[in-house]
Design an enzyme around this catalytic site. Structure first.
Site, PDB file in Angstrom:
ATOM      1  N   GLY A   1       0.806  -1.224   0.000  1.00  0.00           N
ATOM      2  CA  GLY A   1       0.000   0.000   0.000  1.00  0.00           C
ATOM      3  C   GLY A   1       0.828   1.258   0.000  1.00  0.00           C
ATOM      4  O   GLY A   1       1.693   1.425   0.847  1.00  0.00           O
ATOM      5  N   SER A   2       0.576   2.170  -0.904  1.00  0.00           N
ATOM      6  CA  SER A   2       1.452   3.324  -1.036  1.00  0.00           C
ATOM      7  C   SER A   2       0.920   4.304  -2.074  1.00  0.00           C
ATOM      8  O   SER A   2      -0.236   4.237  -2.470  1.00  0.00           O
ATOM      9  CB  SER A   2       2.857   2.848  -1.413  1.00  0.00           C
ATOM     10  N   ARG A   3       1.819   5.189  -2.542  1.00  0.00           N
ATOM     11  CA  ARG A   3       1.403   6.238  -3.462  1.00  0.00           C
ATOM     12  C   ARG A   3       2.605   6.691  -4.290  1.00  0.00           C
ATOM     13  O   ARG A   3       3.746   6.633  -3.842  1.00  0.00           O
ATOM     14  CB  ARG A   3       0.850   7.387  -2.628  1.00  0.00           C
TER      15      ARG A   3
END
Length: 219
Positions: A187-189
């Site tokens: 999970g990240s960006r």
């Protein structure tokens, strides 16, 4: 579909954990059928979740000298004019892609060119959609300049679940559009900073695919 190399250790640890957990349950609670079946179901679900996270599907990638290709799978959560204070120190168009745990987490070069700047920043693990995550979370900053001399900055940002950012580039490298430049676990960006006046080809909320979706066109 193949499994990404960054997943080998995590998958092995998961399998070991599942093996130990099931061995303990069978030894201590072998006569409690419902508990054993519950643990079996949870074990299979955990293994499948971890396995799908590290998948690396084969794809036909988009390409174009003036195109900015999406660096990651996910959803477009930011399109705005903003001040980029680390490298450009002026106003840029920012496009941000949020990757949930169910997305493919391979990160790909949005353009071809030369890596003019790279820096890793240790930091916090705020939720990836928090505006402060761009400047306070663990992150990397990469600037690639194309053959026409146009620089594009892209930034890997760890999220609340992510605890490891991986990168494969350094200053001076020649990189190719849509090739892997890194990976973020769980999970990240990714933020992309483009010159003002760049034509943006996506909208807020769009679901995008790394190496395939054209985010923008450089002028």
């Amino acid at each position: 579909m193949t499994i990404h190399k960054e997943g080998y250790t995590s998958i092995a640890i998961t399998v070991l954990f599942i093996f130990i957990l099931n061995a303990v349950i069978d030894y201590r609670f072998g006569d409690v059928a419902w508990l054993r079946w519950l643990v079996y179901i949870v074990s299979v679900a955990l293994f499948l979740i971890v396995l799908q996270f590290f998948r690396s599907p084969r794809r036909m990638f988009s390409a174009g000298d003036n195109l900015v290709i999406c660096p990651a799978d996910g959803k477009v959560v930011v399109i705005e004019e903003t001040e980029e204070g680390e490298y450009f120190k002026d106003k840029r168009l920012q496009v941000s892609v949020f990757m949930s745990p169910i997305n493919v987490h391979v990160n790909r070069n949005p353009i071809s060119g030369t890596v003019k700047f790279f820096k890793y920043h240790p930091g916090k693990y705020l939720a990836a959609w928090n505006p402060k995550s761009s400047t306070e979370n663990e992150r990397t900053t990469v600037v690639v300049e194309n053959a026409e001399g146009t620089p594009v900055l892209f930034r890997q940002i760890a999220g609340a679940l992510a605890r490891r950012i991986v990168w494969y580039v350094k200053e001076g490298d020649e990189v190719k559009q849509a090739e892997e430049f890194g990976f973020i676990k769980f999970g990240s960006r990714v933020d992309i900073f483009l010159p003002l006046g760049t034509k943006i080809n996506v909208n807020l909320g769009d679901v995008v695919r790394g190496g395939i979706t054209t985010l923008a066109e450089l002028t």
